[in-house]
Design a protein around this motif. Structure first.
Motif, PDB file in Angstrom:
ATOM      1  N   LEU A   1      51.278  44.506  42.126  1.00  0.00           N
ATOM      2  CA  LEU A   1      50.783  43.094  41.762  1.00  0.00           C
ATOM      3  C   LEU A   1      49.107  43.698  40.837  1.00  0.00           C
ATOM      4  CD1 LEU A   1      51.073  40.852  44.821  1.00  0.00           C
ATOM      5  CD2 LEU A   1      52.739  41.152  42.777  1.00  0.00           C
ATOM      6  N   PHE A   2      49.002  43.677  39.897  1.00  0.00           N
ATOM      7  CA  PHE A   2      47.802  44.072  39.338  1.00  0.00           C
ATOM      8  C   PHE A   2      46.853  42.996  39.356  1.00  0.00           C
ATOM      9  CE2 PHE A   2      50.824  46.857  37.089  1.00  0.00           C
ATOM     10  CZ  PHE A   2      50.181  48.026  37.590  1.00  0.00           C
ATOM     11  N   LEU A   3      45.647  42.861  39.948  1.00  0.00           N
ATOM     12  CA  LEU A   3      44.750  42.092  40.353  1.00  0.00           C
ATOM     13  C   LEU A   3      43.644  41.895  39.130  1.00  0.00           C
ATOM     14  CD1 LEU A   3      43.907  42.766  43.990  1.00  0.00           C
ATOM     15  CD2 LEU A   3      45.861  41.489  43.098  1.00  0.00           C
ATOM     16  N   LYS A   4      43.120  40.627  39.151  1.00  0.00           N
ATOM     17  CA  LYS A   4      42.100  40.122  38.074  1.00  0.00           C
ATOM     18  C   LYS A   4      40.842  41.344  38.261  1.00  0.00           C
ATOM     19  CE  LYS A   4      44.142  35.684  37.264  1.00  0.00           C
ATOM     20  NZ  LYS A   4      43.788  34.199  37.196  1.00  0.00           N
ATOM     21  N   PRO A   5      40.210  41.555  36.944  1.00  0.00           N
ATOM     22  CA  PRO A   5      39.208  42.431  37.425  1.00  0.00           C
ATOM     23  C   PRO A   5      37.901  41.928  38.373  1.00  0.00           C
ATOM     24  CG  PRO A   5      39.635  42.064  34.978  1.00  0.00           C
ATOM     25  CD  PRO A   5      40.618  41.091  35.796  1.00  0.00           C
ATOM     26  N   GLU A   6      37.494  40.361  38.117  1.00  0.00           N
ATOM     27  CA  GLU A   6      36.656  39.820  39.012  1.00  0.00           C
ATOM     28  C   GLU A   6      37.019  39.957  40.534  1.00  0.00           C
ATOM     29  OE1 GLU A   6      39.367  36.406  37.230  1.00  0.00           O
ATOM     30  OE2 GLU A   6      38.489  38.245  36.691  1.00  0.00           O
ATOM     31  N   VAL A   7      38.284  40.170  40.865  1.00  0.00           N
ATOM     32  CA  VAL A   7      38.710  40.050  42.167  1.00  0.00           C
ATOM     33  C   VAL A   7      38.002  41.404  43.022  1.00  0.00           C
ATOM     34  CG1 VAL A   7      40.506  40.374  43.904  1.00  0.00           C
ATOM     35  CG2 VAL A   7      40.717  39.000  41.790  1.00  0.00           C
TER      36      VAL A   7
ATOM     37  N   ALA B   1      40.700  41.842  47.919  1.00  0.00           N
ATOM     38  CA  ALA B   1      41.973  42.426  47.718  1.00  0.00           C
ATOM     39  C   ALA B   1      42.734  42.741  48.968  1.00  0.00           C
ATOM     40  CB  ALA B   1      41.909  43.611  46.889  1.00  0.00           C
ATOM     41  N   ARG B   2      41.625  43.369  50.010  1.00  0.00           N
ATOM     42  CA  ARG B   2      41.805  43.841  51.369  1.00  0.00           C
ATOM     43  C   ARG B   2      42.528  42.543  52.212  1.00  0.00           C
ATOM     44  NH1 ARG B   2      42.973  49.337  52.295  1.00  0.00           N
ATOM     45  NH2 ARG B   2      41.051  50.572  51.664  1.00  0.00           N
TER      46      ARG B   2
ATOM     47  N   PRO C   1      39.205  51.519  33.121  1.00  0.00           N
ATOM     48  CA  PRO C   1      39.958  50.411  32.744  1.00  0.00           C
ATOM     49  C   PRO C   1      40.940  49.826  33.657  1.00  0.00           C
ATOM     50  CG  PRO C   1      40.863  52.517  31.675  1.00  0.00           C
ATOM     51  CD  PRO C   1      39.551  52.780  32.510  1.00  0.00           C
ATOM     52  N   LEU C   2      41.261  50.529  34.758  1.00  0.00           N
ATOM     53  CA  LEU C   2      42.377  50.248  35.761  1.00  0.00           C
ATOM     54  C   LEU C   2      41.969  49.148  36.585  1.00  0.00           C
ATOM     55  CD1 LEU C   2      43.873  53.797  36.316  1.00  0.00           C
ATOM     56  CD2 LEU C   2      44.550  52.338  34.515  1.00  0.00           C
ATOM     57  N   PRO C   3      42.806  48.143  37.059  1.00  0.00           N
ATOM     58  CA  PRO C   3      42.473  47.091  38.261  1.00  0.00           C
ATOM     59  C   PRO C   3      42.983  47.618  39.484  1.00  0.00           C
ATOM     60  CG  PRO C   3      44.492  46.707  36.716  1.00  0.00           C
ATOM     61  CD  PRO C   3      44.280  47.811  36.289  1.00  0.00           C
ATOM     62  N   ASP C   4      42.391  47.134  40.326  1.00  0.00           N
ATOM     63  CA  ASP C   4      43.096  47.199  41.756  1.00  0.00           C
ATOM     64  C   ASP C   4      44.422  46.683  41.666  1.00  0.00           C
ATOM     65  OD1 ASP C   4      40.605  48.088  42.466  1.00  0.00           O
ATOM     66  OD2 ASP C   4      39.723  46.087  42.979  1.00  0.00           O
TER      67      ASP C   4
ATOM     68  N   PRO D   1      46.575  33.070  42.035  1.00  0.00           N
ATOM     69  CA  PRO D   1      45.311  32.995  41.263  1.00  0.00           C
ATOM     70  C   PRO D   1      44.712  34.451  41.217  1.00  0.00           C
ATOM     71  CG  PRO D   1      44.852  31.765  43.541  1.00  0.00           C
ATOM     72  CD  PRO D   1      46.169  32.209  43.113  1.00  0.00           C
ATOM     73  N   GLU D   2      44.800  35.209  42.116  1.00  0.00           N
ATOM     74  CA  GLU D   2      44.166  36.482  42.231  1.00  0.00           C
ATOM     75  C   GLU D   2      44.811  37.739  41.144  1.00  0.00           C
ATOM     76  OE1 GLU D   2      45.320  35.238  44.895  1.00  0.00           O
ATOM     77  OE2 GLU D   2      43.870  34.945  46.276  1.00  0.00           O
ATOM     78  N   VAL D   3      46.061  37.270  40.866  1.00  0.00           N
ATOM     79  CA  VAL D   3      47.083  38.311  40.313  1.00  0.00           C
ATOM     80  C   VAL D   3      47.051  38.093  38.897  1.00  0.00           C
ATOM     81  CG1 VAL D   3      49.369  39.147  40.268  1.00  0.00           C
ATOM     82  CG2 VAL D   3      48.526  38.476  42.181  1.00  0.00           C
ATOM     83  N   ALA D   4      46.588  38.863  37.981  1.00  0.00           N
ATOM     84  CA  ALA D   4      46.755  38.971  36.622  1.00  0.00           C
ATOM     85  C   ALA D   4      48.017  39.427  35.910  1.00  0.00           C
ATOM     86  CB  ALA D   4      45.731  40.092  36.097  1.00  0.00           C
ATOM     87  N   GLU D   5      48.876  40.352  36.499  1.00  0.00           N
ATOM     88  CA  GLU D   5      50.277  40.599  36.401  1.00  0.00           C
ATOM     89  C   GLU D   5      50.935  41.215  37.170  1.00  0.00           C
ATOM     90  OE1 GLU D   5      52.473  43.565  32.614  1.00  0.00           O
ATOM     91  OE2 GLU D   5      49.994  43.629  33.052  1.00  0.00           O
ATOM     92  N   VAL D   6      52.374  41.043  37.126  1.00  0.00           N
ATOM     93  CA  VAL D   6      53.204  41.658  38.312  1.00  0.00           C
ATOM     94  C   VAL D   6      54.460  42.256  37.394  1.00  0.00           C
ATOM     95  CG1 VAL D   6      54.830  41.129  40.051  1.00  0.00           C
ATOM     96  CG2 VAL D   6      53.076  39.448  39.788  1.00  0.00           C
ATOM     97  N   VAL D   7      54.502  43.557  37.865  1.00  0.00           N
ATOM     98  CA  VAL D   7      55.307  44.489  37.427  1.00  0.00           C
ATOM     99  C   VAL D   7      56.455  44.825  38.293  1.00  0.00           C
ATOM    100  CG1 VAL D   7      55.752  46.864  36.567  1.00  0.00           C
ATOM    101  CG2 VAL D   7      53.687  45.545  35.916  1.00  0.00           C
ATOM    102  N   HIS D   8      57.706  44.907  38.157  1.00  0.00           N
ATOM    103  CA  HIS D   8      58.965  45.157  38.928  1.00  0.00           C
ATOM    104  C   HIS D   8      59.225  46.695  38.512  1.00  0.00           C
ATOM    105  CE1 HIS D   8      63.290  44.451  39.867  1.00  0.00           C
ATOM    106  NE2 HIS D   8      62.562  45.182  40.824  1.00  0.00           N
TER     107      HIS D   8
END
Length: 299
Positions: A65-71, A76-77, A120-123, A146-153
């Motif tokens: 789960l790549f989180l949005k930059p503002e998170v 995240a914890r 450039p990398l997100p949490d 809402p906190e997640v920008a992208e999900v990668v399998h």
């Protein structure tokens, strides 16, 4: 028993003499059979090596789960603890700074790291599942957060590779079947030429009471020997191509930070290739000779 052995021995030597009597025609036929059979055989070898690489890949059922930059890191914890408490899966938090340092260290991109003004990398949160089917089933669920920008399998690309190898097996099967039919036709025509050259001998043999099996036997050994030699030629071509490709493949693998040595066609598969080519050629000859004898019967 002795008469049976003598008849087959005589037919074998007769077929061998007919092969050696026309070395140029034999060379052309073996080249044609060898190239035709080497194509699916080489594809099979490459596919087997690819499957060996896929089997060694560390595949683990997980979602990233790549989180949005503002998170923030604290958010995240908290999200990590919520997911662990609600779903029972193991969750690993990877901070953006740690991920960036790991990327720079692994890829030797220190100059690029100095040139970039910001990271450039997100949490990211890595969810590890016990059930291999769970990531695909839950991917949409976590993507809606809402906190997640992208999900990668993470294992999806490995599943695609497996699907590609399965498709490759099917294509090789169809190609082998088509080439087998072609080999039957080629050997049938080759034996037909031999029949025309020995037409007088066949008719004399029929007049003195020779059986169909006796007339057919030399042609069957002639075709079977040609088929087996053609299979051996295909085996040699495959081994030569594999040896020629080994160095480029090893160089390419090292560029990706791994070691890969191409495996040759196993000896038992090579013998099976020779036997299959011999049987196909035998069948083609049997059809051609039987058809000719039936035509003689109806005259």
């Amino acid at each position: 028993m002795k008469a049976w052995w003598w008849a087959h021995r005589k037919a074998l030597f007769s077929g061998l003499r007919n092969l050696l009597r026309q070395p140029f025609a034999l060379l052309l036929t073996l080249s044609m059979i060898g190239v035709a059979l080497a194509l699916p055989t080489l594809l099979w070898v490459m596919l087997s090596n690819g499957e060996r690489v896929v089997a060694r890949l560390p595949v683990q059922p997980q979602l990233t789960l790549f989180l949005k930059p503002e998170v923030s890191a604290d958010t995240a914890r908290q999200l990590q603890k919520q997911i662990e408490a609600s779903s029972g899966v193991k969750v690993q938090w990877i901070g953006r700074e740690a991920a960036f340092k790991d990327l720079i260290g692994r890829a030797n991109l220190a100059e690029l790291g100095d040139a970039l003004p910001d990271n450039p990398l997100p949490d990211a949160l890595v969810l590890q599942f016990a059930d291999p089917a769970a990531p695909a089933q839950q991917q949409a669920q976590w993507a809606a957060r809402p906190e997640v920008a992208e999900v990668v399998h993470d294992a999806a690309w490995v599943e695609r590779l497996v699907a590609i190898t399965q498709l490759g097996r099917s294509l090789i099967g169809w190609l082998s079947a088509l080439l087998a039919i072609g080999l039957l036709v080629v050997m049938g025509n080759t034996v037909r030429l031999q029949i025309l050259l020995r037409r007088d001998e066949i008719e004399v043999s029929r007049l003195i009471g020779a059986t169909r099996a006796f007339i057919r036997r030399p042609f069957l050994y002639f075709a079977g020997l040609q088929g087996m030699l053609g299979g051996a030629t295909a085996w040699g071509i495959t081994a030569l191509a594999t040896w020629q490709l080994s160095a480029p493949v090893l160089h390419l693998a090292r560029l990706y930070g791994t070691e890969l040595t191409l495996a040759y066609l196993p000896w038992w598969q090579g013998l099976l290739l020779m036997a299959a080519a011999g049987v196909l050629a035998w069948l083609g000859a049997w059809v051609a000779v039987t058809r000719h004898l039936l035509q003689l019967d109806h005259r």
